[in-house]
Design an enzyme around this catalytic site. Structure first.
Site, mmCIF file in Angstrom:
data_model
loop_
_atom_site.group_PDB
_atom_site.id
_atom_site.type_symbol
_atom_site.label_atom_id
_atom_site.label_comp_id
_atom_site.label_asym_id
_atom_site.label_seq_id
_atom_site.Cartn_x
_atom_site.Cartn_y
_atom_site.Cartn_z
ATOM 1 N N TYR A 1 45.879 -8.999 10.838
ATOM 2 C CA TYR A 1 46.473 -10.019 10.510
ATOM 3 C C TYR A 1 45.858 -11.406 10.577
ATOM 4 C CZ TYR A 1 50.267 -13.600 11.192
ATOM 5 O OH TYR A 1 51.500 -14.539 10.973
ATOM 6 N N SER B 1 48.825 -19.427 10.379
ATOM 7 C CA SER B 1 49.082 -18.979 11.479
ATOM 8 C C SER B 1 48.044 -19.204 12.593
ATOM 9 C CB SER B 1 49.240 -17.393 11.843
ATOM 10 O OG SER B 1 49.280 -17.070 13.130
#
Length: 262
Positions: free
Chosen positions: A151, A138
């Site tokens: 995250y 990501s």
């Protein structure tokens, strides 16, 4: 690169979103697919429409029994030359009030699980003339963003794992690669994230656009790709002059905090 007979691939998190889109994009160039997820129903529906031999494995990637089943399915498919570590979870939340269970879940699912599955399948991947491990990261793994501390940490760890393992296996037939989407319209996003992205005018991709970029990436020799021209620019600036993104994101904090769950 694909073998003449097509890819033989394991795809985790294939039940929806980016994983399902990658499976659909890969199917015309595949000889066999092993689709991995937590629920059998969406995997079966996906497999039925792919037009390529598929095996389905349902289970927890942190459970060794699931890893054994994935390896067995891969061997039954005639071996594999592509592992796509895509399964992931997210939780948009202020870190100081985020539950320890959610923090553990993100680190376990996004980092530990792909590491354990990769370790399990490396011997089988080495049996192929040429093979790839592609870890789906990501942009938040390279550009820290409020509300995504845990995250982002899990995805940053995945990027570091990818780089180190790439170097460790550089004298083998197995290439290790890292593919980092930007914001993507998938069910992993909460309604709060969707609302924040709209207010911040965050560029978003469809899963199909991400899958198309993934297929393009497979045909290159680059070890890493980050999607989005603006995102790549900010990642570079974040490496060289991190104070600039600090200031830019600081100006967005009021909007971000407004959407953070309480």
């Amino acid at each position: 690169m694909a073998a003449a007979q097509g890819y033989r691939a394991v795809i985790t998190g294939a039940g929806g979103g980016i994983g399902a889109a990658i499976a659909r994009a890969l199917a015309p160039r595949a000889a066999a697919l092993v689709l991995v997820g937590r629920r059998a129903e969406p995997l079966a529906a996906l497999a039925a429409g792919l037009g390529v031999p598929c095996r389905i494995v349902c289970g927890d990637l942190l459970d060794d029994r699931t890893l054994v089943e994935i390896e067995a399915a891969a061997r039954a498919a005639g071996g594999i030359d592509l592992l796509v570590n895509n399964a992931g979870v997210s939780d948009f939340h202020a870190f100081e009030t985020q539950s320890p269970a959610q923090i553990r879940a993100m680190l376990d699912t996004n980092l530990l699980a792909p590491m354990l599955l990769t370790r399990r399948l490396i011997p089988l991947l080495k049996e192929a003339q040429a093979a790839q491990i592609v870890n789906i990261g990501s942009v938040f793994g390279m550009l820290g963003f409020p509300g995504f501390a845990a995250y982002g940490a899990s995805k940053a760890g995945l990027a570091g794992f990818s780089q180190a393992l790439r170097r460790e296996l550089s004298d083998t037939s197995v290439a290790v690669r890292h593919f980092a989407p930007r914001a993507t319209r998938t069910p992993i996003n909460s309604t709060a994230v969707d609302a924040m992205n709209r207010e911040l005018r965050t560029a978003e991709d469809s899963p199909e656009a991400v899958a198309a970029a993934f297929m393009d990436f497979l045909g290159t020799r680059a070890w890493q790709r980050t999607l989005g021209g603006q995102e790549r620019f900010f990642v570079l600036v974040n490496k060289l002059l991190p104070g600039l993104p600090d200031g830019a994101i600081r100006k967005q904090l009021a909007v971000i905090r407004k959407h953070l769950p309480t």
